[in-house]
Design a protein around this motif. Structure first.
Motif, PDB file in Angstrom:
ATOM      1  N   GLN A  77       0.818  -1.070   0.160  1.00 58.96           N
ATOM      2  CA  GLN A  77      -0.008  -0.077  -0.082  1.00 58.96           C
ATOM      3  C   GLN A  77       0.850   1.175  -0.002  1.00 58.96           C
ATOM      4  O   GLN A  77       2.039   1.292   0.602  1.00 58.96           O
ATOM      5  N   MET A  82      -1.523   4.438   4.449  1.00 61.60           N
ATOM      6  CA  MET A  82      -1.407   3.829   5.382  1.00 61.60           C
ATOM      7  C   MET A  82      -1.392   4.435   6.675  1.00 61.60           C
ATOM      8  O   MET A  82      -1.900   4.189   7.729  1.00 61.60           O
ATOM      9  N   TYR A  86      -4.293   4.236   9.602  1.00 65.54           N
ATOM     10  CA  TYR A  86      -3.817   3.534  11.092  1.00 65.54           C
ATOM     11  C   TYR A  86      -3.045   4.685  12.017  1.00 65.54           C
ATOM     12  O   TYR A  86      -2.608   4.375  12.914  1.00 65.54           O
ATOM     13  N   ALA A  91       2.025   3.013  11.374  1.00 65.46           N
ATOM     14  CA  ALA A  91       2.369   2.642   9.910  1.00 65.46           C
ATOM     15  C   ALA A  91       3.833   2.390   9.962  1.00 65.46           C
ATOM     16  O   ALA A  91       4.545   1.525   9.010  1.00 65.46           O
TER      17      ALA A  91
END
Length: 424
Positions: A77, A82, A86, A91
């Motif tokens: 990703q 990310m 998160y 991340a």
């Protein structure tokens, strides 16, 4: 052209299988003889555990011996996405786990003296469209500021120093990434586990498991054992009582071709830095040089299962894609063509943990060479009372709605991605 994995065909078959009868009590039964299972069996044996590694076919026969042999850091990703989803700290922790996976592979290669041509060649992610370069540049800026200052951008004007093609618009370089002969690595890892005391049983599928006072009774065609703990390292296996897993993993076909050996002058023109290369398309293609100087070229050629007919059709698609990147390879002979099934999760992130007293680690989603090796070792610690070491411990794993193990939606998904690549 051989319709078999180049890695498995050019490595010595595993010959460390146990001749002991499969009976009695064990500390741990490890289900699956790929990278996760072999790494876990080795780590558990080093802890002094009595371990039975149970493989339905042969060591490395499934995804662990059918991938591109890339040992890349960084996740699939976009880093910015990310971090937004998160948080930056989470991340960064996940990104560093992939770094640790590459380090783990390198350490095991050295400690166990596995001859697999491991080399830190770096990964180059190429922009298929001009706007993709801008996206990669924004991602690299965040990576450099937060977690990986070694990454750098390669402008289109400088791309010929990396790859001999005009097809792309620049790229993002991850210098920590590595390549290896993955067939020799996975078989070497299982050999090290057997050398360390683990019992490795090939052609021993797990057909049933049930809870008993001493742990778990594990049934195979070769006998039953009782294991205090069980680790499922079985990926998308269709064998055995794994219905809960199958509702959460989608098996997606991945296909690869390998050419005849290239001439030194060709290598200098096409792959002067010998990087692992991947592009930014949804229907991604990737390529690298093998240790004996062949071009390996792979990708999601078709959203189909792997079988000889499907593999051959996919090979034709991949040959055309390779020639699109490197026109001078149009007359180059294809020596190997094969496919395998990737254990894809819905968010393309692995899952590892414990359910009903049974541990599991899988779902590497096409980025498993390093992570599976790392997670085998980590799960040995988790089962030894250190669940805090599991980087995926806080990720839930709901079933995929409307999915019961048969991926009926893959052709639709494939058509969607083809359209996105054309217009997106």
């Amino acid at each position: 052209m051989k319709l078999t994995s180049y890695w498995l065909d050019t490595s010595q078959p595993f010959d460390g299988g146990s001749s002991k009868p499969l009976e009695g009590r064990y500390d741990v039964a490890v289900v699956g003889g790929g990278l996760t299972g072999s790494s876990a069996a080795l780590a558990l044996a080093k802890k002094g555990a009595r371990v039975a590694l149970l493989e339905a076919e042969t060591i490395g026969n499934a995804a662990s011996g059918r991938n591109g042999g890339m040992c890349n850091n960084g996740f699939a990703q976009n880093y910015g996405i990310m971090a937004g989803k998160y948080g930056t700290d989470a991340a960064n922790a996940l990104y560093k786990a992939f770094d640790a996976g590459v380090d783990m592979v390198e350490r095991l290669v050295q400690e166990e003296q596995i001859d697999c041509s491991f080399a830190r060649v770096g990964k180059l992610k190429l922009a298929a469209k001009p706007e993709h370069y801008d996206m990669l540049a924004r991602s690299q800026e965040l990576l450099a500021a937060n977690v990986d200052p070694e990454t750098r951008m390669i402008a289109r004007a400088d791309l010929r120093t990396e790859v001999g093609t005009n097809r792309y618009h620049g790229g993002l370089l991850f210098p920590k990434s590595a390549g290896m002969h993955v067939g020799r690595f996975v078989r070497g890892l299982a050999t090290a586990a057997a050398r360390g005391g683990a019992e490795v049983h090939e052609r021993t599928p797990v057909m049933a498991m049930r809870k008993v006072p001493a742990g778990h009774e594990v049934e195979t065609p070769r006998g039953k054992i009782v294991a205090r703990q069980v680790l499922l390292a079985s990926g998308i296996s269709k064998v055995g009582p794994l219905g809960w897993i199958r509702r959460r993993i989608v098996p997606v076909g991945a296909f690869l071709i390998v050419t005849e050996p290239l001439l030194p002058a060709q290598i200098e023109r096409l792959m002067p830095t010998r990087r692992n290369v991947v592009d930014t398309r949804n229907l991604v293609v990737y390529w690298r040089l093998t240790p004996d100087n062949r071009m390996l070229f792979g990708g999601r050629a078709r959203f189909a299962v792997s079988n000889p007919q499907s593999d051959e059709k996919s090979g034709q698609i991949l040959k055309a894609a390779m020639v699109d990147v490197y026109p001078e390879l149009a007359d180059t002979r294809i020596d190997y063509c094969w496919g395998g099934m990737v254990d894809m999760t819905r968010d393309r992130l692995p899952r590892a943990g414990e359910r009903d007293g049974i541990y599991y680690s899988m779902g590497y989603s096409g980025h498993g060479t390093q992570m599976s090796t790392l997670m085998g070792s980590i799960m040995a610690d988790v089962m030894d009372g250190r669940p805090d070491l599991n980087p995926w411990k806080d990720f839930d794993w709901p079933a995929i709605p409307g999915y019961f193990g048969r991926p009926w939606f893959l052709p639709i998904l494939g058509a969607y991605y083809r359209v996105k690549d054309l217009v997106g």
